[in-house]
Enzyme design. Structure first.
Site, PDB file in Angstrom:
ATOM      1  N   HIS A 278       8.831  11.596   2.709  1.00 32.73           N
ATOM      2  CA  HIS A 278       8.851  11.036   4.297  1.00 32.73           C
ATOM      3  C   HIS A 278       7.404  11.190   4.415  1.00 32.73           C
ATOM      4  O   HIS A 278       6.914  10.614   5.649  1.00 32.73           O
ATOM      5  CB  HIS A 278       9.982  12.670   5.488  1.00 32.73           C
ATOM      6  CG  HIS A 278       9.224  12.095   6.223  1.00 32.73           C
ATOM      7  ND1 HIS A 278       9.664  11.053   6.915  1.00 32.73           N
ATOM      8  CD2 HIS A 278       8.600  13.012   7.363  1.00 32.73           C
ATOM      9  CE1 HIS A 278      10.130  11.163   8.214  1.00 32.73           C
ATOM     10  NE2 HIS A 278       9.566  11.605   8.832  1.00 32.73           N
TER      11      HIS A 278
ATOM     12  N   LYS B 247       3.704  10.089   4.790  1.00 31.83           N
ATOM     13  CA  LYS B 247       3.355   8.741   4.574  1.00 31.83           C
ATOM     14  C   LYS B 247       1.203   8.696   4.326  1.00 31.83           C
ATOM     15  O   LYS B 247       1.464   9.385   4.829  1.00 31.83           O
ATOM     16  CB  LYS B 247       3.206   7.867   5.514  1.00 31.83           C
ATOM     17  CG  LYS B 247       4.483   6.739   5.943  1.00 31.83           C
ATOM     18  CD  LYS B 247       5.957   8.015   5.763  1.00 31.83           C
ATOM     19  CE  LYS B 247       7.256   7.270   6.071  1.00 31.83           C
ATOM     20  NZ  LYS B 247       8.162   8.324   6.882  1.00 31.83           N
TER      21      LYS B 247
ATOM     22  N   ASP C 182     -10.821   3.061   0.020  1.00 29.40           N
ATOM     23  CA  ASP C 182     -12.079   2.560  -0.535  1.00 29.40           C
ATOM     24  C   ASP C 182     -12.419   4.148  -1.085  1.00 29.40           C
ATOM     25  O   ASP C 182     -13.782   4.172  -1.055  1.00 29.40           O
ATOM     26  CB  ASP C 182     -13.089   1.908   0.348  1.00 29.40           C
ATOM     27  CG  ASP C 182     -12.480   0.404   0.794  1.00 29.40           C
ATOM     28  OD1 ASP C 182     -12.328  -0.289   0.264  1.00 29.40           O
ATOM     29  OD2 ASP C 182     -12.569   0.211   1.635  1.00 29.40           O
TER      30      ASP C 182
END
Length: 121
Positions: A94, A96, A101
């Site tokens: 679930h 994210k 960079d």
């Protein structure tokens, strides 16, 4: 980047949550923002930037289409699908995560779709 994908709106696809909305609706909703993010990732891939994409298995097939297209023919783009059923029997990822960079990080629960980018974050 991980999880559920639909950066590009599909109002003509009956399987999409965008189905049935007009172009004016989609513009008003800000759907073009997701396309901009997709194009930025695609442009980075074309510049040979190393990109890793991660998603879990068991999502509707359309939700793996965008990362698959980004990785197709680009050795610098890795697209990995976690086969969670082989590890735990079931489940989803679930959280994210976006890392850019090696210095900018987003961790949250908003999906990688144009709706979350324009209406949730």
């Amino acid at each position: 980047m991980a999880q559920y994908w639909q950066l590009i709106a599909h109002p003509d696809n009956p399987h999409s949550g965008d189905y049935g909305y007009s172009n004016d609706d989609m513009q008003r909703f800000g759907a073009i923002e997701g396309l901009g993010v997709y194009k930025a990732i695609e442009n980075a891939a074309d510049r040979n930037v190393n990109i890793r994409l991660l998603q879990h298995s068991g999502v509707y097939p359309d939700y793996t289409e965008e990362p698959s297209k980004l990785a197709s023919g680009r050795p610098n783009v890795k697209n990995v699908t976690l086969l969670l059923s082989q590890w735990w029997g079931s489940g989803v990822v679930h959280a994210k995560v976006w890392i850019s960079d090696h210095r900018d990080v987003y961790i949250g629960s908003a999906n990688n779709d144009w709706k979350s980018l324009t209406q949730v974050l």
